[in-house]
Design a protein around this motif. Structure first.
Motif, PDB file in Angstrom:
ATOM      1  N   GLU A 172       0.824  -1.209   0.000  1.00  0.00           N
ATOM      2  CA  GLU A 172       0.000   0.000   0.000  1.00  0.00           C
ATOM      3  C   GLU A 172       0.861   1.264   0.000  1.00  0.00           C
ATOM      4  O   GLU A 172       0.604   2.207  -0.744  1.00  0.00           O
ATOM      5  CB  GLU A 172      -0.918  -0.012   1.224  1.00  0.00           C
ATOM      6  N   THR A 173       1.877   1.282   0.822  1.00  0.00           N
ATOM      7  CA  THR A 173       2.735   2.458   0.935  1.00  0.00           C
ATOM      8  C   THR A 173       3.469   2.746  -0.368  1.00  0.00           C
ATOM      9  O   THR A 173       3.511   3.894  -0.829  1.00  0.00           O
ATOM     10  CB  THR A 173       3.746   2.277   2.085  1.00  0.00           C
ATOM     11  N   LEU A 174       4.028   1.705  -0.980  1.00  0.00           N
ATOM     12  CA  LEU A 174       4.755   1.911  -2.232  1.00  0.00           C
ATOM     13  C   LEU A 174       3.817   2.354  -3.346  1.00  0.00           C
ATOM     14  O   LEU A 174       4.165   3.232  -4.151  1.00  0.00           O
ATOM     15  CB  LEU A 174       5.509   0.642  -2.628  1.00  0.00           C
ATOM     16  N   GLN A 175       2.623   1.770  -3.399  1.00  0.00           N
ATOM     17  CA  GLN A 175       1.669   2.161  -4.432  1.00  0.00           C
ATOM     18  C   GLN A 175       1.222   3.613  -4.250  1.00  0.00           C
ATOM     19  O   GLN A 175       1.072   4.343  -5.226  1.00  0.00           O
ATOM     20  CB  GLN A 175       0.478   1.206  -4.453  1.00  0.00           C
ATOM     21  N   LYS A 176       1.033   4.044  -3.005  1.00  0.00           N
ATOM     22  CA  LYS A 176       0.661   5.449  -2.746  1.00  0.00           C
ATOM     23  C   LYS A 176       1.763   6.407  -3.184  1.00  0.00           C
ATOM     24  O   LYS A 176       1.487   7.554  -3.532  1.00  0.00           O
ATOM     25  CB  LYS A 176       0.369   5.658  -1.254  1.00  0.00           C
ATOM     26  N   LYS A 177       3.005   5.938  -3.150  1.00  0.00           N
ATOM     27  CA  LYS A 177       4.151   6.766  -3.556  1.00  0.00           C
ATOM     28  C   LYS A 177       4.423   6.669  -5.057  1.00  0.00           C
ATOM     29  O   LYS A 177       5.386   7.220  -5.557  1.00  0.00           O
ATOM     30  CB  LYS A 177       5.407   6.345  -2.784  1.00  0.00           C
ATOM     31  N   GLY A 178       3.546   5.920  -5.777  1.00  0.00           N
ATOM     32  CA  GLY A 178       3.670   5.831  -7.216  1.00  0.00           C
ATOM     33  C   GLY A 178       4.559   4.716  -7.724  1.00  0.00           C
ATOM     34  O   GLY A 178       4.917   4.693  -8.904  1.00  0.00           O
ATOM     35  N   PHE A 179       4.922   3.779  -6.875  1.00  0.00           N
ATOM     36  CA  PHE A 179       5.772   2.664  -7.279  1.00  0.00           C
ATOM     37  C   PHE A 179       4.925   1.430  -7.547  1.00  0.00           C
ATOM     38  O   PHE A 179       3.976   1.143  -6.820  1.00  0.00           O
ATOM     39  CB  PHE A 179       6.821   2.360  -6.208  1.00  0.00           C
ATOM     40  N   ASP A 180       5.288   0.689  -8.575  1.00  0.00           N
ATOM     41  CA  ASP A 180       4.580  -0.526  -8.933  1.00  0.00           C
ATOM     42  C   ASP A 180       5.065  -1.663  -8.044  1.00  0.00           C
ATOM     43  O   ASP A 180       6.210  -2.106  -8.171  1.00  0.00           O
ATOM     44  CB  ASP A 180       4.824  -0.854 -10.409  1.00  0.00           C
TER      45      ASP A 180
END
Length: 129
Positions: free
Chosen positions: A38-46
């Motif tokens: 969730e955290t990585l996706q919120k930061k724009g990372f796949d």
């Protein structure tokens, strides 16, 4: 080996619920759940792999070990990860071994303490699968 990891047929949610109950019996609480996906996706990372880090602590034991050596705080609270393995699709539960981590502070007196915590956390993990 620096870590301990097991595999379960339970879903991540089922494994975490079971793990939390087992930890509670050993007087460990989950202070925080860090959802890496969730955290990585919120930061724009796949990043599509479900991966949670649980920070667990037994306050009595934390106070005891920190009173002996404050450097141990660098790796407290204890981390337990629960994730979905990309290859097998199974849920895995694991942790770094406290006995491996305690060697970094180079104080032999704490080895027995670390072994006790490790044994207890391994039992909690094993009981949750």
């Amino acid at each position: 080996m620096f870590h301990y990891t097991v595999e379960t047929d339970k879903t991540m949610e089922e494994a975490i619920q079971s793990l939390e109950a087992s930890l509670k019996e050993e007087k460990f609480g989950v202070l925080w759940q860090f959802d890496i996906k969730e955290t990585l996706q919120k930061k724009g990372f796949d990043f599509d792999q479900p991966y949670l880090v649980l920070e667990v602590c037994n306050p009595k034991e934390a106070q005891r070990v920190l009173s002996e050596n404050q450097l141990v705080g660098y790796f407290l609270p204890c981390k337990i990860v629960v994730y979905e393995d990309k290859v097998s699709g199974k849920t895995k539960i694991g942790m770094p071994r406290p006995t491996a981590l305690i060697q970094m502070v180079n104080e032999g007196d704490l080895n027995d303490f670390a072994a006790d915590i490790e044994d207890r956390l391994i039992a909690c993990i094993d009981n949750s699968i």
